[in-house]
Design a protein around this motif. Structure first.
Motif: not given
Length: 580
Positions: A391-406
């Motif tokens: 929610g905070l990321a959407e308000r400030v216009g930041v995209e969170i990218e994930l790089d986690v193992p499967a």
């Protein structure tokens, strides 16, 4: 014929022997150099011995030379007097003859030579008197007393000087009366007669003079050696008197630095060293008093913070209940009152969060924090953090990218504390991301797991890597307090990482964003050596080049738990990792 195998082995054996000798010599030199650097007493004694040896050696050389010169001058004076008297006597004896062929002349020459030699042809003093008459055509035979072959000891230069009418001398070494070579002082004088010039020579052995000079030289050297040893011993004793209190002071200072604040030096006497010991003890007492005072103040401060945080919980609960009631009924209020209710609710949330952080910090300060480690999968922990901050990321216009193992990433951790660390890191990255993507990377190896949080915001200025984990520190002090958290998030995160036996490190560059790396041991209690993920991001290595990346610093707790600051990574390592 030599054995070919033995011959072929000799060069290798010689090289091996040379290598061993060189290695032993190098070790001996290294040991001496180490002793020279570490021991003041060795340096003082060595310098004293060298300087005194040079002085005594020079003094002995001068004294021995002076004694030799005096003895030789005395011998020359004595021989010259005897030569003058002898020449006058010979001239009187030969004045009766006008021709060298006269029958009695040779007998007169023999008698004169024997008389000048002391009257005894077999005398044992070593002095040889000789008379030659080369200028009269060989009619007069050379005579000496005692009878010896003296001609080899008369050099052409000396013979020419005497034949020219001069009194001359030389020092020659040869064998006349003994069975070994002896040093002689050879003096020659012309003796004028009516039938021509006769040359009179004295050969005086310098054995006594050489023996006396040698004894004097030996005496001076032995005395000088004893003096040098005495000076060395005196220097060692004096240096020991000075160095021993210094060493005691150094050991006492080391114990004080190790926390043994009751250590003191013994004060003996009333001299300067005693004054040094007394001053040192006074300094240690003052330091102990100040340290104890600061520890007490720190303890009181921590207790005050903890007590205030606990005491504020009760009124905060009451205020929270009233605020929740007002906030729930805000739709029926006037717009200004409704806005006040919203502000009250927001500030109460911040106040409650601050109290929670203060209580957590007080637990760490008091040593009451406990790690509830259990095998857990970090993948859902990362997802929960992202979901909470989406929610905070959407308000400030930041995209969170994930790089986690499967596959699951299992480690023995305290999930609550790790989630709190990641929440602080991701929350800060979103707030300071300047609307650019934030990337979260999860990695592991056989001994550790790691999570990196990368943003592309304003980054960190040089030196701010040392301050980012300080309590209540902000990169921009001028920013309003409405933005950001309580200022304790990263401090609590660092303590959580230390509690796990892990590292929390930061990297940043102005205008290029920042990256934080959390590294935890896969098994609780293991010691970390490396991290599965790099601290300096790969894109930073590509975009900055050698000049920028080499100057960046990483800060965080090292393997022993202490906060360390050092180069993030060298450029060759960065480029190699980027290429791979």
């Amino acid at each position: 014929m030599p054995d070919p195998d033995t011959t072929s082995r000799r060069p290798g054996a010689g090289r091996e022997l040379w290598r061993r000798l060189s290695g032993r010599a190098a070790r001996v030199f290294a040991g001496l150099h180490h002793t020279w650097r570490r021991s003041l007493q060795v340096r003082v004694v060595t310098i004293t011995l060298v300087v005194s040896s040079l002085l005594v050696g020079g003094f002995a050389y001068l004294i021995a030379g002076k004694i030799t010169s005096i003895l030789l001058d005395n011998a020359k004076t004595d021989v010259r007097l005897r030569l003058t008297s002898g020449a006058e006597y010979a001239a009187k004896q030969f004045s009766l003859y006008s021709q060298p062929q006269e029958a009695q002349l040779q007998e007169t020459i023999d008698g004169t030579v024997n008389y000048l030699a002391g009257g005894d042809p077999q005398q044992t003093s070593g002095v040889v008197v000789a008379l030659t008459a080369d200028g009269v055509g060989g009619m007069i035979l050379p005579r000496s007393s005692p009878a010896v072959d003296f001609r080899p000891l008369i050099s052409p230069e000396l013979r020419a000087a005497v034949a020219g009418g001069n009194v001359a001398n030389q020092i020659q070494t040869g064998r006349l009366t003994g069975d070994r070579d002896t040093k002689y002082l050879v003096y020659g004088s012309p003796v004028p007669t009516r039938f021509g010039q006769v040359e009179l020579y004295y050969f005086v052995p310098l054995t006594l003079q050489d023996s006396t000079a040698s004894q004097a030289r030996t005496t001076v050297l032995l005395t000088g050696l004893a003096l040098v040893l005495l000076l060395g011993l005196l220097a060692a004793l004096v240096t020991r008197l000075v160095v021993t209190p210094v060493r005691v002071a150094a050991r006492t200072a080391q114990r004080l630095s190790a926390g043994l604040l009751d250590q003191r030096m013994a004060v003996n006497g009333e001299d300067d060293l005693a004054l040094l010991a007394a001053s040192f003890n006074q300094m240690a007492t003052n330091l102990q008093r100040q340290i104890l005072r600061l520890e007490e103040m720190s303890r009181l401060q921590r207790r005050f913070t903890s007590d205030v945080s606990h005491e504020l919980r009760t009124p905060l609960t009451t205020v929270r209940m009233a605020a929740d009631l007002i906030f729930a009924e805000r739709d029926g209020f006037e717009p200004s009152v409704a806005r006040s209710a919203e502000l009250l609710q927001a500030e109460l949330d911040r106040f409650e969060e601050l109290l929670t952080d203060l209580l957590e910090i007080s637990r760490f300060d008091a040593g009451f924090a406990v790690l509830d480690a259990e095998p857990a999968d970090l993948v859902p922990v990362v997802h929960r953090v992202v979901d909470r901050l989406s929610g905070l990321a959407e308000r400030v216009g930041v995209e969170i990218e994930l790089d986690v193992p499967a596959t699951p990433v299992i480690a023995e951790i305290d999930p609550r504390r790790v989630e709190r660390v990641l929440r602080n890191l991701v929350g800060n990255a979103v707030e300071h991301g300047e609307g650019r993507p934030v990337r979260i990377t999860l990695g592991m190896d056989d001994t550790a797991v790691a999570v990196t949080v990368r943003d592309h915001g304003v980054g960190l200025k040089p030196g701010e890597e040392k301050l980012v984990f300080n309590r209540f520190w902000r990169a921009d002090p001028s920013r309003a307090r409405q933005t950001g958290g309580t200022g304790l998030g990263l401090s609590i995160s660092l303590e959580d990482a230390r509690l796990h036996g892990g590292w929390l490190e930061a990297w940043g560059a102005p205008g290029q964003g920042a990256q934080f790396r959390l590294t935890l041991p896969a098994r609780a209690g293991d010691r970390l050596i490396t991290s599965p993920l790099r601290l300096v991001p790969a894109d930073a290595a590509v975009s900055f080049g050698a000049t920028s990346t080499e100057s960046q610093l990483a800060i965080g707790p090292g393997p022993d738990g202490a906060l360390t600051v050092g180069p993030a990574k060298s450029v060759p390592e960065q480029r190699a990792e980027v290429a791979s």
